[in-house]
Design an enzyme around this catalytic site. Structure first.
Site, PDB file in Angstrom:
ATOM      1  N   TRP A 197       0.819  -1.216   0.000  1.00 20.24           N
ATOM      2  CA  TRP A 197       0.000   0.000   0.000  1.00 20.24           C
ATOM      3  C   TRP A 197       0.849   1.261   0.000  1.00 20.24           C
ATOM      4  CZ3 TRP A 197      -4.474  -0.118  -1.982  1.00 20.24           C
ATOM      5  CH2 TRP A 197      -5.325  -1.217  -1.807  1.00 20.24           C
ATOM      6  N   ASP A 236      -1.620   6.840   6.050  1.00 17.40           N
ATOM      7  CA  ASP A 236      -2.722   6.006   5.577  1.00 17.40           C
ATOM      8  C   ASP A 236      -3.027   5.005   6.690  1.00 17.40           C
ATOM      9  OD1 ASP A 236      -4.437   4.190   4.440  1.00 17.40           O
ATOM     10  OD2 ASP A 236      -3.152   3.702   2.727  1.00 17.40           O
ATOM     11  N   LYS A 263     -12.590  -1.349   6.555  1.00 21.41           N
ATOM     12  CA  LYS A 263     -11.906  -2.260   7.473  1.00 21.41           C
ATOM     13  C   LYS A 263     -12.399  -2.071   8.909  1.00 21.41           C
ATOM     14  CE  LYS A 263      -9.105  -2.535   3.753  1.00 21.41           C
ATOM     15  NZ  LYS A 263      -8.364  -1.673   2.864  1.00 21.41           N
TER      16      LYS A 263
END
Ligand code: PLP
Length: 363
Positions: free
Chosen positions: A102, A175, A199
């Site tokens: 990511w 993030d 999530k």
């Protein structure tokens, strides 16, 4: 109705109490005689829902008053482009810490809008001891970006790497898509935090951005209105019609976290769940997790079987016992158990029992 323990990395399991509340309120919300999904975003009823959600999130994460809280469209990835557009002129440089998939995706997207520079990377060649590699830094960057939890690799950072030079006044952007609300956030060392919702917050498509207001408006270039943090802040995240139902569900989740005891309690549970599973993996030669202890994620735990030929049988038998979505990310294979806030300890215990039994029988 039998609901499985869902170990999916995202969209992920939501708390049962939240789902039942949403179900009870689905057709008619309060006295409104309509579903939340059918209400005007400017109605008093929806404005109440929206403001209540923000207030609970601010309280849970102790967000300082000089930070804006935005409810945005486009999931986590939308912020890969919104961050450089809002924080940096196109001629500027942004620094990136690379801890996995990511981080690299965020850096690659940002590269369309700003010049990117990788200043730190985890060197994973020695499996017993991962080490930081730092690049030299000549210029003060517009911001520094890192990913606090690498959902695919199972790598979590408790803080920025020690020894990394962060220049004075450089905004730090994180993030936190896959670990927001699982631990407190230090606002002295974070000026912008963003997270896709699917999530630990709610349905996919929504992204939460928490940003220090004095960073906004420095970029000096045109930005799409729905990505413009300053415009979004000025209009209460309603530059256009916001994802109202997702916002409402996120609000139910925030309320649930408050009722459970807040973020400290979420952190305690995350420790308990992950320690229990890591111990089961470490104590059984049939299972293996490649991440050295200081970098292990409390949210996403990848592991492999000693005999990869048994992967399909493992997944099939797990599913038959109500243990769902344990397959690893398609880019890495193996298994991955995602243990977000909504995963009860009983889910981890059931998984660990199954793993022990499977290894005895098939290993
Ligand atoms: C899931 C995830 C994203 C992407 O979220 P989308 O909503 O699919 O865009 C970004 N960063 C991290 C760390 C993630 O786990």
């Amino acid at each position: 109705m039998n609901r499985a323990y869902n170990f999916c990395a995202g969209p992920a399991m939501l708390p049962r109490e939240v789902m039942e509340r949403a179900q009870a309120e689905f057709l008619c919300y309060g006295s409104s005689q309509a579903s939340v999904m059918e209400l005007s975003h400017r109605s008093d009823t929806f404005m109440g829902i929206a403001q209540g959600a923000e207030a609970n999130l601010r309280q849970l994460l102790k967000v300082p008053d000089d930070y804006a809280v935005l409810f945005c469209h486009g999931g986590g990835r939308s912020q890969f482009s919104a961050v450089p557009l809002n924080l940096a002129p196109s001629v500027a440089k942004a620094h990136f810490v690379n801890t996995g998939s990511w981080s690299r995706a965020a850096m690659s997207e940002a590269g369309k809008f700003v010049s990117t520079h990788q200043i730190a990377e985890l060197d994973t060649r020695d499996p017993s001891r991962w080490a930081w590699q730092f690049a030299s830094v000549e210029e003060a960057p517009a911001y520094l970006h890192y990913c606090s939890n690498e959902t695919i690799d199972g790598v979590q950072l408790s803080a920025l790497p020690t020894g990394m030079a962060v220049s004075e006044g450089c905004p730090v952007v994180a993030d936190m898509s896959s670990d927001i609300l699982s631990q407190p956030i230090d606002w002295d060392t974070h000026q912008l935090v963003y997270a896709g919702a699917q999530k630990n917050i709610g349905p996919a498509g929504l992204a939460i951005v928490i940003v220090k207001r004095d960073l906004l408006g420095r970029h000096g270039r045109p930005i799409p209105a729905i990505m413009d943090y300053r415009a979004m802040d000025a209009q209460g995240s309603m530059v256009n019609t916001p994802p109202t139902y997702a916002w409402y569900l996120a609000g139910l989740v925030f309320e649930w976290v408050v009722c459970q005891g807040g973020v400290d309690e979420m952190a305690r549970r995350a420790n308990q769940r992950s320690e229990y599973l890591y111990q089961a993996i470490d104590n059984n030669d049939f299972y293996y997790n490649p991440v050295p202890k200081p970098f292990r994620s409390k949210m996403n735990i990848p592991f492999t079987l000693a005999q990869p030929s048994l992967d399909a049988a493992f997944l099939q038998e797990a599913e038959a016992q109500g243990l769902m979505a344990l397959a690893g990310h398609r880019s890495v294979g193996g298994m991955r158990a995602s243990l977000y806030n909504a995963m009860p300890m009983s889910g981890v215990e059931t998984l660990v029992d199954f793993m022990g039994e499977f290894a005895r029988r098939r290993g």
